[in-house]
Design a protein around this motif. Structure first.
Motif, mmCIF file in Angstrom:
data_model
loop_
_atom_site.group_PDB
_atom_site.id
_atom_site.type_symbol
_atom_site.label_atom_id
_atom_site.label_comp_id
_atom_site.label_asym_id
_atom_site.label_seq_id
_atom_site.Cartn_x
_atom_site.Cartn_y
_atom_site.Cartn_z
ATOM 1 N N UNK A 108 0.812 -1.210 0.000
ATOM 2 C CA UNK A 108 0.000 0.000 0.000
ATOM 3 C C UNK A 108 0.848 1.263 0.000
ATOM 4 N N UNK A 109 1.949 1.255 0.739
ATOM 5 C CA UNK A 109 2.785 2.449 0.819
ATOM 6 C C UNK A 109 3.399 2.778 -0.538
ATOM 7 N N UNK A 110 3.765 1.739 -1.308
ATOM 8 C CA UNK A 110 4.317 1.970 -2.639
ATOM 9 C C UNK A 110 3.234 2.443 -3.604
ATOM 10 N N UNK A 123 10.361 9.782 8.740
ATOM 11 C CA UNK A 123 9.899 8.845 9.756
ATOM 12 C C UNK A 123 9.686 9.515 11.109
ATOM 13 N N UNK A 124 8.633 9.117 11.784
ATOM 14 C CA UNK A 124 8.413 9.542 13.166
ATOM 15 C C UNK A 124 9.453 8.866 14.059
ATOM 16 N N UNK A 125 9.662 9.373 15.283
ATOM 17 C CA UNK A 125 10.623 8.718 16.193
ATOM 18 C C UNK A 125 10.313 7.238 16.410
ATOM 19 N N UNK A 126 9.023 6.917 16.531
ATOM 20 C CA UNK A 126 8.655 5.512 16.767
ATOM 21 C C UNK A 126 8.995 4.651 15.555
ATOM 22 N N UNK A 166 0.985 1.747 8.198
ATOM 23 C CA UNK A 166 0.256 2.346 9.313
ATOM 24 C C UNK A 166 0.680 3.799 9.527
ATOM 25 N N UNK A 167 1.955 4.082 9.364
ATOM 26 C CA UNK A 167 2.442 5.462 9.511
ATOM 27 C C UNK A 167 1.782 6.375 8.475
ATOM 28 N N UNK A 171 -0.808 9.550 11.670
ATOM 29 C CA UNK A 171 -0.173 10.857 11.826
ATOM 30 C C UNK A 171 0.982 11.081 10.866
ATOM 31 N N UNK A 172 1.557 10.020 10.339
ATOM 32 C CA UNK A 172 2.705 10.183 9.458
ATOM 33 C C UNK A 172 2.364 10.795 8.110
#
Length: 290
Positions: A108-110, A123-126, A166-167, A171-172
């Motif tokens: 999905x991200x691609x 990227x978020x810290x997590x 998920x990011x 919020x990502x």
């Protein structure tokens, strides 16, 4: 024109390649390349510029680049503070799973990056912490070759992709805004023009005239910023579209060649083999990865 097709050597039953924490220099950086596999590049540190498709991106720690198959790209590390990054290459078939009753794909991200023409995620810290840990585990599995190592790597890759999906879904998404402008405006406009008119009879003379710069200056800066000359870049764009049409339509090869801007079928065959690494017919016959 030099070939830009990048062959990825891996066992057919395990279509995965991994380059862990490699520090790139101008001498060691790969030339511009084009391949069918999907690629993720995570930046641990250093600086550089990444040219992907038609856009220039800054590279720095925490940047994640999502590069679908058949996307032109080239990284340019900073001379004084070169990029240290990890690259993962894989065939989509490696992460195919049954739907399990919910609309989900690890890719999905691609799909999102291709649809929106946005290839960098900050990227978020997590996500950064999780990414660093999973990359370390993949490297250990490949180095130690314990029982089930390939299965472990496949599961770890799925874990990475799920985290990125998920990011992007939460919020990502706010961290995927368009890249800041890099390079002169006329260069960015020229890349957008090529993207929209790749099948037309365009070349250095017309592009430099539209940019209001000399052909020599245009050619020099284009090569410097993209890693390719104008002719090679336009040809690569045409071949990328031809590959898409070969898999998505039942059009004859001659029609596809004409619609992609090739004046003759022999010329199309020569360039396709040089850039894609095989013939159009062979490319169409291969099993679909999705």
């Amino acid at each position: 024109m030099k070939p830009i097709f990048k062959p990825l050597h891996a066992a057919p039953e395990f279509p995965f390649s991994f380059v862990y924490r490699d520090t790139k220099t101008k001498q060691r950086e790969l030339p511009d390349h084009l391949h069918d596999w999907y690629e993720m590049v995570y930046v641990h540190g250093g600086k550089g510029t990444f040219f992907i498709d038609r856009t220039f991106y800054d590279m720095y720690a925490g940047s994640l680049f999502l590069i679908p198959g058949n996307t032109i790209h080239r990284a340019f590390p900073d001379a004084e503070d070169p990029v240290t990054s990890t690259a993962l290459f894989f065939n989509p078939s490696l992460v195919q799973v049954r739907p399990l009753g919910e609309p989900f794909s690890y890719l999905q991200c691609f799909d999102w990056s291709k649809q929106n023409r946005m290839y960098r995620l900050l990227c978020s810290p997590a996500l950064t912490a999780g990414f660093e840990q999973v990359l370390l585990e993949i490297d250990e599995e490949l180095r130690t070759s314990k029982m089930g190592a390939r299965h472990a790597v496949s599961l770890l890759l799925q874990r990475i992709l799920l985290s990125v999906d998920r990011e992007l879904g939460t919020e990502g998404r706010g961290q995927t805004t368009q890249a800041p402008a890099i390079g002169p405006r006329w260069m960015r406009d020229a890349l957008l023009f090529i993207d929209a008119h790749y099948a037309d009879d365009i070349g250095l003379s017309e592009l430099s005239k539209r940019a209001s710069v000399s052909p020599a200056h245009f050619s020099r800066l284009f090569k410097q910023m993209t890693g390719m000359n104008v002719t090679g870049f336009i040809a690569a764009k045409r071949i990328v579209k031809a590959k898409e049409m070969l898999l998505a339509t039942d059009h004859g090869v001659a029609r596809i060649a004409a619609e992609c801007g090739f004046e003759s079928l022999p010329h199309f065959h020569r360039l396709f083999k040089r850039i894609a690494g095989g013939t159009p017919a062979a490319y169409r016959r291969r099993p679909s990865p999705e």
